[in-house]
Design a protein around this motif. Structure first.
Motif, PDB file in Angstrom:
ATOM      1  N   LEU A  55      31.145  -2.496  32.189  1.00 19.32           N
ATOM      2  CA  LEU A  55      31.115  -3.800  31.121  1.00 19.32           C
ATOM      3  C   LEU A  55      30.826  -3.054  30.130  1.00 19.32           C
ATOM      4  O   LEU A  55      31.122  -1.804  28.721  1.00 19.32           O
ATOM      5  N   VAL A  56      29.331  -2.389  30.141  1.00 10.92           N
ATOM      6  CA  VAL A  56      28.567  -1.196  29.178  1.00 10.92           C
ATOM      7  C   VAL A  56      29.501  -0.083  28.885  1.00 10.92           C
ATOM      8  O   VAL A  56      29.817   0.822  27.213  1.00 10.92           O
ATOM      9  N   ARG A  57      30.597   0.619  30.098  1.00  5.31           N
ATOM     10  CA  ARG A  57      31.593   1.734  28.993  1.00  5.31           C
ATOM     11  C   ARG A  57      32.382   1.299  28.618  1.00  5.31           C
ATOM     12  O   ARG A  57      33.136   1.949  27.537  1.00  5.31           O
ATOM     13  N   PHE A  58      33.027  -0.319  28.627  1.00  2.00           N
ATOM     14  CA  PHE A  58      33.757  -0.669  27.988  1.00  2.00           C
ATOM     15  C   PHE A  58      33.519  -0.432  26.740  1.00  2.00           C
ATOM     16  O   PHE A  58      34.721  -0.112  25.826  1.00  2.00           O
ATOM     17  N   ALA A  59      33.058  -1.141  26.594  1.00  2.00           N
ATOM     18  CA  ALA A  59      32.462  -1.576  25.526  1.00  2.00           C
ATOM     19  C   ALA A  59      32.059  -0.554  24.166  1.00  2.00           C
ATOM     20  O   ALA A  59      31.575  -0.247  23.130  1.00  2.00           O
ATOM     21  N   ARG A  60      30.946   1.129  25.322  1.00  3.61           N
ATOM     22  CA  ARG A  60      31.048   1.844  24.588  1.00  3.61           C
ATOM     23  C   ARG A  60      32.252   2.717  24.249  1.00  3.61           C
ATOM     24  O   ARG A  60      32.945   3.396  22.724  1.00  3.61           O
ATOM     25  N   ARG A  61      33.091   3.094  25.037  1.00  5.57           N
ATOM     26  CA  ARG A  61      34.394   3.672  25.027  1.00  5.57           C
ATOM     27  C   ARG A  61      35.538   2.660  23.306  1.00  5.57           C
ATOM     28  O   ARG A  61      35.416   3.778  22.870  1.00  5.57           O
ATOM     29  N   LEU A  62      35.021   1.960  23.420  1.00  4.15           N
ATOM     30  CA  LEU A  62      36.135   1.103  22.549  1.00  4.15           C
ATOM     31  C   LEU A  62      35.153   0.992  21.265  1.00  4.15           C
ATOM     32  O   LEU A  62      35.784   1.219  20.121  1.00  4.15           O
ATOM     33  N   VAL A  91      33.972  -7.833  23.084  1.00  2.00           N
ATOM     34  CA  VAL A  91      33.538  -7.406  23.821  1.00  2.00           C
ATOM     35  C   VAL A  91      32.777  -8.858  24.829  1.00  2.00           C
ATOM     36  O   VAL A  91      33.100  -8.426  25.686  1.00  2.00           O
ATOM     37  N   ALA A  92      33.021  -9.370  24.199  1.00  2.00           N
ATOM     38  CA  ALA A  92      32.638 -10.873  24.581  1.00  2.00           C
ATOM     39  C   ALA A  92      33.215 -11.301  25.288  1.00  2.00           C
ATOM     40  O   ALA A  92      32.933 -12.297  26.169  1.00  2.00           O
ATOM     41  N   TYR A  93      34.796 -11.291  24.822  1.00  2.00           N
ATOM     42  CA  TYR A  93      35.858 -11.898  25.216  1.00  2.00           C
ATOM     43  C   TYR A  93      35.835 -11.507  27.205  1.00  2.00           C
ATOM     44  O   TYR A  93      35.881 -11.832  28.257  1.00  2.00           O
ATOM     45  N   ALA A  94      35.214  -9.796  27.107  1.00  2.00           N
ATOM     46  CA  ALA A  94      35.716  -9.050  28.295  1.00  2.00           C
ATOM     47  C   ALA A  94      34.485  -9.597  29.330  1.00  2.00           C
ATOM     48  O   ALA A  94      34.994  -8.979  29.894  1.00  2.00           O
ATOM     49  N   VAL A 127      23.790  -5.783  25.756  1.00  2.21           N
ATOM     50  CA  VAL A 127      25.440  -5.899  25.642  1.00  2.21           C
ATOM     51  C   VAL A 127      25.243  -6.719  24.110  1.00  2.21           C
ATOM     52  O   VAL A 127      25.611  -6.449  23.713  1.00  2.21           O
ATOM     53  N   ALA A 128      24.847  -7.614  24.883  1.00  4.80           N
ATOM     54  CA  ALA A 128      24.768  -9.142  24.714  1.00  4.80           C
ATOM     55  C   ALA A 128      23.887  -9.013  22.623  1.00  4.80           C
ATOM     56  O   ALA A 128      23.957  -9.625  21.821  1.00  4.80           O
ATOM     57  N   GLY A 129      22.342  -8.324  23.119  1.00  3.04           N
ATOM     58  CA  GLY A 129      21.848  -8.409  21.323  1.00  3.04           C
ATOM     59  C   GLY A 129      22.829  -7.469  20.602  1.00  3.04           C
ATOM     60  O   GLY A 129      22.846  -7.394  18.873  1.00  3.04           O
ATOM     61  N   LEU A 130      23.868  -6.115  21.224  1.00  6.45           N
ATOM     62  CA  LEU A 130      24.286  -4.954  20.003  1.00  6.45           C
ATOM     63  C   LEU A 130      25.423  -6.910  19.534  1.00  6.45           C
ATOM     64  O   LEU A 130      25.870  -6.237  18.746  1.00  6.45           O
ATOM     65  N   VAL A 131      25.815  -7.353  20.759  1.00  6.24           N
ATOM     66  CA  VAL A 131      27.100  -7.877  19.569  1.00  6.24           C
ATOM     67  C   VAL A 131      26.204  -8.592  18.433  1.00  6.24           C
ATOM     68  O   VAL A 131      27.874  -9.308  17.553  1.00  6.24           O
ATOM     69  N   LEU A 183      25.287   2.324  23.108  1.00  6.75           N
ATOM     70  CA  LEU A 183      25.249   1.340  24.564  1.00  6.75           C
ATOM     71  C   LEU A 183      24.779   3.243  25.267  1.00  6.75           C
ATOM     72  O   LEU A 183      25.274   2.672  26.916  1.00  6.75           O
ATOM     73  N   ALA A 184      24.720   3.951  25.414  1.00  7.73           N
ATOM     74  CA  ALA A 184      24.486   5.587  25.386  1.00  7.73           C
ATOM     75  C   ALA A 184      22.862   5.894  25.876  1.00  7.73           C
ATOM     76  O   ALA A 184      22.648   6.388  26.529  1.00  7.73           O
ATOM     77  N   GLY A 185      22.857   4.998  25.066  1.00  4.68           N
ATOM     78  CA  GLY A 185      20.992   5.506  25.800  1.00  4.68           C
ATOM     79  C   GLY A 185      20.359   4.337  24.703  1.00  4.68           C
ATOM     80  O   GLY A 185      20.452   3.121  23.378  1.00  4.68           O
ATOM     81  N   PRO A 186      18.523   5.154  24.582  1.00  2.00           N
ATOM     82  CA  PRO A 186      18.078   4.616  22.873  1.00  2.00           C
ATOM     83  C   PRO A 186      19.021   4.472  21.751  1.00  2.00           C
ATOM     84  O   PRO A 186      19.586   5.749  21.270  1.00  2.00           O
TER      85      PRO A 186
END
Length: 276
Positions: A107-114, A195-198, A231-235, A256-259
């Motif tokens: 999920l993290v990789r998907f969200a970052r790449r999108l 991303v929330a849907y994913a 992910v939730a905090g960024l969403v 999503l890649a780090g700090p």
């Protein structure tokens, strides 16, 4: 079905919209491509032709590992068409119901790449305006953003009015429902909802009537139960009601890649041109 179009051999229909159909095809070198052609009944429609021309102009500006490339096209052909990179995989809208939500590092990789895909679109001076599960092809945890049918140059005049919905309603930013113009922040809001849907398999503002979904979007009543941190905090940050308070797509990718990138967090974006 016409078997050839613009030197491409059509193998079969793989998608259809309101004014066009998409075919898997082979180019002159035998490579698989996607050919999007106007349906015969729309060939003489000026608005359909103008929309295809805008789509070509917008998508042709974007260079990204996570966005389908425009390869060719001819709006003045007997049957106007565009040729796009063929992206193997499954639309997120079909993948999640069939196999379940994305979890963990996937999920993290998907969200970052999108987020990178959307940032690359914005860097090209383009607004996608329809980031949604149906327009994201997934292979493994690799998303590819497709369908620039309503994309628009950032800052160009846009015809909007209250009550006119352009895009996928359940994933629209609230300002678009209110008739405001699309901005980079609008695409970021749609990223968050996608991303929330994913992560959950549910549209974050629910299903049902268009009126009910739009009401919940305007009220900020997102159901994010089941979206994991971070992910939730960024969403949540990307779904802030005020577009000026949302982070940029590039910032989200970095987070999503780090700090979080120093000095460019979501709370520091007000007044810094988020509306582009």
């Amino acid at each position: 079905m016409r078997r050839r179009l613009g030197g491409h051999r059509l193998l079969g229909e793989i998608g259809r919209g309101s004014t066009s159909a998409v075919y898997l095809a082979l180019d002159a070198q035998g490579r698989e491509v996607a050919v999007k052609a106007l349906l015969p009944e729309f060939v003489g429609e000026p608005e359909a032709l103008n929309r295809m021309a805008r789509e070509m102009a917008a998508q042709g500006r974007v260079r990204s590992a996570y966005v389908a490339r425009l390869l060719d096209g001819l709006v003045t052909a007997e049957r106007p068409f565009v040729v796009l990179e063929y992206v193997p995989g499954t639309p997120l809208a079909d993948l999640v119901p069939a196999y379940g939500p994305l979890t963990g590092d996937r999920l993290v990789r998907f969200a970052r790449r999108l987020a990178i895909a959307i940032a690359d679109v914005h860097d090209a001076g383009v607004l996608h305006r329809d980031v949604a599960p149906g327009n994201v092809i997934v292979q493994g945890d690799r998303p590819t953003l497709i369908d620039f049918g309503i994309a628009h140059p950032a800052g160009a005049p846009q015809i909007t009015r209250r009550g006119m919905v352009v895009g996928t309603p359940a994933y629209l930013a609230p300002e678009l429902i209110e008739g405001e113009v699309a901005t980079v922040a609008s695409d970021v809001f749609s990223w968050a909802s996608t991303v929330a849907y994913a992560a959950t398999g549910r549209p974050p503002f629910g299903r049902g009537s268009l009126h009910g979904v739009c009401f919940r979007i305007l009220r900020g009543e997102a159901d994010l139960d089941g979206v994991p941190e971070p992910v939730a905090g960024l969403v949540r940050a990307a779904q802030r009601r005020d577009p000026a308070d949302r982070p940029r797509a590039r910032w989200l990718a970095g987070a999503l890649a780090g700090p979080a990138p120093h000095g460019d967090g979501p709370d520091r974006l007000r007044g810094r041109g988020v509306a582009a």
